[in-house]
Design an enzyme around this catalytic site. Structure first.
Site, PDB file in Angstrom:
ATOM      1  CB  THR A  96      -0.962   0.005   1.214  1.00 11.20           C
ATOM      2  OG1 THR A  96      -0.188   0.075   2.412  1.00 11.20           O
ATOM      3  CG2 THR A  96      -1.846  -1.221   1.239  1.00 11.20           C
ATOM      4  CE  LYS A 125       9.450   3.860  -0.382  1.00 17.58           C
ATOM      5  NZ  LYS A 125       9.663   4.383  -1.683  1.00 17.58           N
ATOM      6  N   GLY A 154      14.551  -0.414  -5.360  1.00 15.36           N
ATOM      7  CA  GLY A 154      13.703  -1.202  -6.276  1.00 15.36           C
ATOM      8  C   GLY A 154      14.342  -2.558  -6.515  1.00 15.36           C
ATOM      9  CE  LYS A 225      13.754   4.796  -1.741  1.00 16.97           C
ATOM     10  NZ  LYS A 225      13.771   5.487  -3.030  1.00 16.97           N
TER      11      LYS A 225
HETATM   12  N1  LIG Z   1       6.241   2.090  -7.794  1.00 15.85           N
HETATM   13  C1  LIG Z   1       7.520   1.855  -7.515  1.00 15.85           C
HETATM   14  O1  LIG Z   1       8.375   1.873  -8.396  1.00 15.85           O
HETATM   15  C2  LIG Z   1       7.936   1.544  -6.095  1.00 15.85           C
HETATM   16  C3  LIG Z   1       9.265   1.162  -5.842  1.00 15.85           C
HETATM   17  C4  LIG Z   1       9.639   0.809  -4.526  1.00 15.85           C
HETATM   18  C5  LIG Z   1       8.706   0.892  -3.498  1.00 15.85           C
HETATM   19  N2  LIG Z   1       7.429   1.314  -3.784  1.00 15.85           N
HETATM   20  C6  LIG Z   1       6.465   1.355  -2.678  1.00 15.85           C
HETATM   21  O2  LIG Z   1       5.521   0.312  -2.892  1.00 15.85           O
HETATM   22  C7  LIG Z   1       4.245   0.713  -2.409  1.00 15.85           C
HETATM   23  C8  LIG Z   1       3.230   0.571  -3.537  1.00 15.85           C
HETATM   24  O3  LIG Z   1       3.623   1.411  -4.599  1.00 15.85           O
HETATM   25  P1  LIG Z   1       2.737   1.460  -5.940  1.00 15.85           P
HETATM   26  O4  LIG Z   1       3.531   2.274  -6.896  1.00 15.85           O
HETATM   27  O5  LIG Z   1       2.279   0.092  -6.312  1.00 15.85           O
HETATM   28  O6  LIG Z   1       1.487   2.317  -5.403  1.00 15.85           O
HETATM   29  P2  LIG Z   1       0.039   2.418  -6.034  1.00 15.85           P
HETATM   30  O7  LIG Z   1       0.102   2.143  -7.495  1.00 15.85           O
HETATM   31  O8  LIG Z   1      -0.522   3.694  -5.561  1.00 15.85           O
HETATM   32  O9  LIG Z   1      -0.769   1.194  -5.353  1.00 15.85           O
HETATM   33  C9  LIG Z   1      -1.162   1.208  -4.015  1.00 15.85           C
HETATM   34  C10 LIG Z   1      -2.197   0.128  -3.799  1.00 15.85           C
HETATM   35  O10 LIG Z   1      -2.588   0.128  -2.427  1.00 15.85           O
HETATM   36  C11 LIG Z   1      -4.014   0.081  -2.360  1.00 15.85           C
HETATM   37  N3  LIG Z   1      -4.484   0.683  -1.133  1.00 15.85           N
HETATM   38  C12 LIG Z   1      -4.444   1.987  -0.746  1.00 15.85           C
HETATM   39  N4  LIG Z   1      -4.997   2.139   0.472  1.00 15.85           N
HETATM   40  C13 LIG Z   1      -5.404   0.894   0.859  1.00 15.85           C
HETATM   41  C14 LIG Z   1      -6.070   0.383   1.995  1.00 15.85           C
HETATM   42  N5  LIG Z   1      -6.419   1.187   3.029  1.00 15.85           N
HETATM   43  N6  LIG Z   1      -6.339  -0.958   2.052  1.00 15.85           N
HETATM   44  C15 LIG Z   1      -5.987  -1.766   1.032  1.00 15.85           C
HETATM   45  N7  LIG Z   1      -5.369  -1.342  -0.083  1.00 15.85           N
HETATM   46  C16 LIG Z   1      -5.074  -0.025  -0.154  1.00 15.85           C
HETATM   47  C17 LIG Z   1      -4.485   0.841  -3.575  1.00 15.85           C
HETATM   48  O11 LIG Z   1      -5.818   0.491  -3.864  1.00 15.85           O
HETATM   49  P3  LIG Z   1      -6.593   1.032  -5.173  1.00 15.85           P
HETATM   50  O12 LIG Z   1      -5.954   0.284  -6.347  1.00 15.85           O
HETATM   51  O13 LIG Z   1      -7.988   0.606  -4.942  1.00 15.85           O
HETATM   52  O14 LIG Z   1      -6.370   2.510  -5.227  1.00 15.85           O
HETATM   53  C18 LIG Z   1      -3.480   0.317  -4.609  1.00 15.85           C
HETATM   54  O15 LIG Z   1      -3.914  -0.928  -5.129  1.00 15.85           O
HETATM   55  C19 LIG Z   1       4.408   2.149  -1.903  1.00 15.85           C
HETATM   56  O16 LIG Z   1       4.554   2.110  -0.514  1.00 15.85           O
HETATM   57  C20 LIG Z   1       5.678   2.640  -2.598  1.00 15.85           C
HETATM   58  O17 LIG Z   1       6.367   3.605  -1.836  1.00 15.85           O
HETATM   59  C21 LIG Z   1       7.031   1.618  -5.041  1.00 15.85           C
END
Ligand SMILES: NC(=O)c1ccc[n+]([C@@H]2O[C@H](COP(=O)([O-])OP(=O)(O)OC[C@H]3O[C@@H](n4cnc5c(N)ncnc54)[C@H](OP(=O)(O)O)[C@@H]3O)[C@@H](O)[C@H]2O)c1
Length: 338
Positions: A96, A125, A154, A225
């Site tokens: 999330t 994080k 990543g 980080k």
């Molecule tokens: N993207 C990257 O490259 C990357 C790299 C390293 C780390 N991260 C970390 O990984 C995590 C996810 O990143 P992301 O890019 O995948 O984010 P994202 O696309 O915004 O996805 C977040 C997901 O969490 C769900 N969510 C939000 N609130 C929730 C709740 N209360 N209960 C259940 N589900 C909930 C959202 O639901 P909905 O789909 O219904 O909105 C969505 O499916 C973050 O913490 C980010 O910092 C990301």
């Protein structure tokens, strides 16, 4: 290995795609079959104790916006933490959004997973930045694994590089570029003379920066980080409040030009020295290996005997981060006969 996947956005969907595509290879190479049995997003969940059809889950998410519309087995809420406590599974994958104010919803999800006997892999994080020592202690007490390879770098294995490739070495300090969004903005400001706001808009248009990019720009993402590295690699029990943080919004094209004229570049540097942890824009010699362009990340480990060792790679991306989760799952499976 039954997986409860919480968060089905960029990273969660990438993990599902990787498992869907590579299942046979994972079974052949590692001898275990990762089954995603529950997927939760912000609107609901879907569940099949024999393993969900991941193509159907991805299609429901893409076409209908939520896994709650997964054919027959999709449901509207309750909350993720309740689903975690009532569902069967060996591992919870937490993906999330990172929240640096109170760590929620990830903090409750991770606590709930550990207290109900499930290992955790998190890419989120926020909970670690605010409560990493307590969460590690809880996992240890419960004899469970809390893994977080994807939170730093990543797909680039900064964390396991330090813990697995530098054993026996004393790591005296760490510094580097740990946020691709801000590095892209500073690179564009330097190369094209764009101002901060224009470079930020460009990064958003290219998908490198989120609409709300304040955590990146204000330095919180880098600071989180740094906290994770400090706790894991240097055994320093820090949290986000112990890091001095300055973002990049006051960096001007003129200051970047001045730095360039003296053979340097301005980078947002996360640093752990003997006395403190900081995140701030710093002038770095253009020949320093951490002076990477665009969205790249680079981290130098200063060691007692081997000197400086630098690792460079992509710092984010759904697929890269999904592969980091898979590394953690393989590792957990290897340590435990589940
Ligand atoms: N993207 C990257 O490259 C990357 C790299 C390293 C780390 N991260 C970390 O990984 C995590 C996810 O990143 P992301 O890019 O995948 O984010 P994202 O696309 O915004 O996805 C977040 C997901 O969490 C769900 N969510 C939000 N609130 C929730 C709740 N209360 N209960 C259940 N589900 C909930 C959202 O639901 P909905 O789909 O219904 O909105 C969505 O499916 C973050 O913490 C980010 O910092 C990301």
């Amino acid at each position: 290995l039954r997986i409860i996947l919480v968060g089905f956005g960029t990273v969660g969907q990438s993990l599902a795609r990787i498992i869907h595509k590579d299942r046979e290879r994972i079974v052949d190479d590692y001898g275990f079959d990762p089954q995603i049995t529950t997927i939760v997003d912000s609107r609901g969940y879907c569940q099949d104790k024999n393993g969900l059809d991941l193509a159907a889950a991805l299609e429901a998410k893409e076409r209908l916006g939520t896994v709650a519309k997964y054919p027959e087995k999709g449901r509207r809420r309750p909350t993720a933490s309740r689903i975690i406590s009532t569902s069967e599974g060996e591992v919870v994958v937490e993906s999330t959004p990172s929240n640096f104010k109170d760590g929620e919803p990830g903090l409750s999800n991770i606590k709930q997973a550990l207290t109900t006997g499930k290992h955790v892999v998190t890419v989120n994080k926020g909970p670690l930045a605010l409560a990493m020592p307590a969460l590690l202690e809880l996992a240890n007490h419960k004899k469970l694994q809390l893994r977080f390879s994807g939170t730093v770098g990543g797909g680039t294995p900064f964390l396991s590089f330090a813990s697995k490739c530098l054993p026996g070495e004393k790591i005296l300090g760490v510094h580097g570029v740990l946020n691709g969004t801000t590095n892209y903005i500073l690179t564009r400001m330097e190369n094209s003379s764009l101002g901060f706001q224009a470079a930020l808009r460009e990064a958003q248009m290219k998908g490198y920066a989120e609409t709300d990019s304040s955590n990146d720009v204000q330095g919180f993402d880098t600071a989180a980080k740094i906290v994770i590295i400090a706790n894991l690699i240097i055994n320093r029990r820090l949290n986000l409040h112990d890091v001095e943080i300055t973002g990049i919004s006051k960096v001007t094209p003129q200051s970047l030009r001045d730095a360039k004229a003296s053979g340097a570049k301005i980078k947002l540097i996360g640093r752990i020295s003997e006395s403190k942890a900081t995140v701030k824009p710093e002038e770095i010699s253009a020949t320093d290996p951490i002076c990477v362009p665009d969205t790249l990340n680079a981290l130098t480990f200063s060691t007692e005997h081997a000197g400086n060792v630098t690792l460079i790679g992509k710092g984010a991306g759904g697929e890269q981060t999904g592969s980091a989760i898979l590394r953690d799952l393989v590792d957990i499976r290897g340590r435990y006969t589940i």
